[in-house]
Design a protein around this motif. Structure first.
Motif, mmCIF file in Angstrom:
data_model
loop_
_atom_site.group_PDB
_atom_site.id
_atom_site.type_symbol
_atom_site.label_atom_id
_atom_site.label_comp_id
_atom_site.label_asym_id
_atom_site.label_seq_id
_atom_site.Cartn_x
_atom_site.Cartn_y
_atom_site.Cartn_z
ATOM 1 N N VAL A 327 5.734 -59.735 -29.872
ATOM 2 C CA VAL A 327 6.350 -58.870 -28.866
ATOM 3 C C VAL A 327 7.831 -59.210 -28.847
ATOM 4 O O VAL A 327 8.203 -60.388 -28.730
ATOM 5 N N ASP A 328 8.681 -58.203 -28.978
ATOM 6 C CA ASP A 328 10.126 -58.440 -28.948
ATOM 7 C C ASP A 328 10.607 -58.564 -27.512
ATOM 8 O O ASP A 328 10.439 -57.650 -26.703
ATOM 9 N N VAL A 329 11.194 -59.703 -27.210
ATOM 10 C CA VAL A 329 11.757 -59.943 -25.878
ATOM 11 C C VAL A 329 13.254 -60.213 -26.053
ATOM 12 O O VAL A 329 13.648 -61.235 -26.604
ATOM 13 N N PHE A 330 14.059 -59.232 -25.632
ATOM 14 C CA PHE A 330 15.519 -59.301 -25.794
ATOM 15 C C PHE A 330 15.904 -59.549 -27.244
ATOM 16 O O PHE A 330 16.794 -60.354 -27.548
ATOM 17 N N GLY A 331 15.157 -58.869 -28.134
ATOM 18 C CA GLY A 331 15.469 -58.955 -29.557
ATOM 19 C C GLY A 331 14.892 -60.156 -30.263
ATOM 20 O O GLY A 331 15.057 -60.302 -31.480
ATOM 21 N N TYR A 332 14.179 -61.026 -29.526
ATOM 22 C CA TYR A 332 13.586 -62.210 -30.151
ATOM 23 C C TYR A 332 12.071 -62.047 -30.208
ATOM 24 O O TYR A 332 11.442 -61.755 -29.183
ATOM 25 N N PRO A 333 11.468 -62.227 -31.395
ATOM 26 C CA PRO A 333 10.012 -62.032 -31.509
ATOM 27 C C PRO A 333 9.223 -63.213 -30.933
ATOM 28 O O PRO A 333 9.480 -64.368 -31.279
#
Length: 366
Positions: A327-333
């Motif tokens: 899941v991408d959270v602020f562009g971080y997987p």
């Protein structure tokens, strides 16, 4: 501590939960009882145990073709008089043949990721490179134990939590005991913590009981072999595409940890629902709805996506590890297992905070 002990006593004095637990474990034994003779299966595995070489895979392919030509496939019509050997042997051969399929799939995926330099791609590459499928052994016991978490344990837990915790506040409202327990504002918080603590201890005990049941049942049937088996072999082909390099033992510890975290979160949700429900039946059915909806909608793709990180699905654990999913959270997987744990921790903390606020402002009924 006295409040905690008293709350535990009130939970465990309910005869219905003991009767239900015995019935559920009995049903689990009947439903999940292994259909084949473990002694026959162990003997058939002995021929193939050890390092997996190309020669061994080719031999398995050759023997599988012979079995197919004789019409002794394991998928047969009910009532056909086939022995356990004729059922089990093709399954063993399929698992050995699956090694080439998995290795080719890993190689193909690594080639696809070769040109990518993102964080997600690098994480997946590192995971895939660690997969080791070079050894084969008898692993039915660990496989059945892993299956039980997703197919039996989560259901036993859900029913036990619903029965044991739904009345934790509601019964006191309906019997007007709340007039006494809320008469001291200072005591409200202590009692709330005692109820939540008792709920978590009860949850831990339920998980421990069904885990010991599962371990004992499978140890008596299958022994203690196979814990070093890679998870790609377990409950094949479900984990076949998993990028995680866990052994069965490592995975089961991780599986139990995530299951227990989700169980704690669901237990405190039930306490929260009970704290605002005047009737324990209302608390029971509202909590049951939250638990049952993900099971009922199984197969409806778009709804499954929405409820992927529901209490029920995280309790079952298996969908978190069958593929590489993030899941991408602020562009971080963030990988599914980590994200699921974060969601459960967040829901657990929200439940604690909400229960404390509700009890703090609860008015005494006249």
């Amino acid at each position: 501590m006295q409040l905690l002990k008293f709350e535990l006593y009130k939970i465990f004095k309910q005869k219905s939960i003991w009767i239900t637990l015995i019935i559920l474990l009995g049903m689990s034994y009947l439903i999940l009882d292994y259909p084949y003779d473990p002694n026959v299966e162990k003997e058939l595995y002995k021929k193939w145990e050890g390092p997996i070489t190309e020669e061994k895979v080719k031999l398995a392919e050759s023997e599988y073709e012979v079995l197919q030509s004789k019409g002794t496939q394991h998928s047969v019509d009910p009532g056909d008089n086939y022995t356990d050997t004729k059922f089990i042997e093709p399954q063993i051969l399929e698992k050995i043949m699956m090694v080439d399929t998995i290795k080719n799939s890993v190689t193909q995926r690594l080639n696809e990721l070769e040109g990518e330099n993102s964080v997600k791609a690098n994480v997946e590459k590192n995971m895939l490179e660690k997969i080791n499928l070079n050894y084969f052994s008898y692993f039915t016991g660990p496989s059945q134990i892993v299956i039980f978490v997703a197919d039996g344990g989560f259901m036993v837990l859900g029913v036990m939590l619903l029965l044991g915790l739904s009345p934790i506040y509601s019964n006191e409202y309906s019997s007007n005991v709340d007039n006494y327990i809320f008469s001291s504002k200072k005591g409200r918080k202590s009692l709330a913590w005692a109820k939540m603590g008792a709920s978590l201890i009860y949850t831990l005990i339920v998980v421990f009981v069904w885990e010991m049941f599962s371990l004992l049942m499978n140890f008596l049937q299958h022994g203690n072999d196979g814990w070093s088996t890679p998870i790609q072999f377990l409950t094949a082909p479900y984990y076949r595409d998993s990028p995680y390099s866990f052994t069965a033992l490592e995975y089961h510890f991780v599986q139990l940890g995530i299951h227990l975290l989700a169980a704690f979160a669901f237990a405190l949700l039930i306490v929260l629902i009970s704290s605002i429900s005047k009737n324990s039946l209302i608390a029971f059915f509202v909590s049951l709805s939250i638990f049952a909806v993900p099971i009922i909608i199984d197969g409806v793709q778009w709804l499954e996506t929405i409820l992927a990180f529901s209490y029920t699905e995280v309790l079952r654990v298996q969908f978190l590890f069958n593929e590489f999913k993030t899941v991408d959270v602020f562009g971080y997987p963030i990988s599914y297992p980590v994200f699921a744990c974060l969601i459960m921790i967040m829901l657990l903390l929200i439940s604690i905070k909400t229960v404390l606020q509700i009890i703090k402002h609860k008015e005494i009924t006249s």
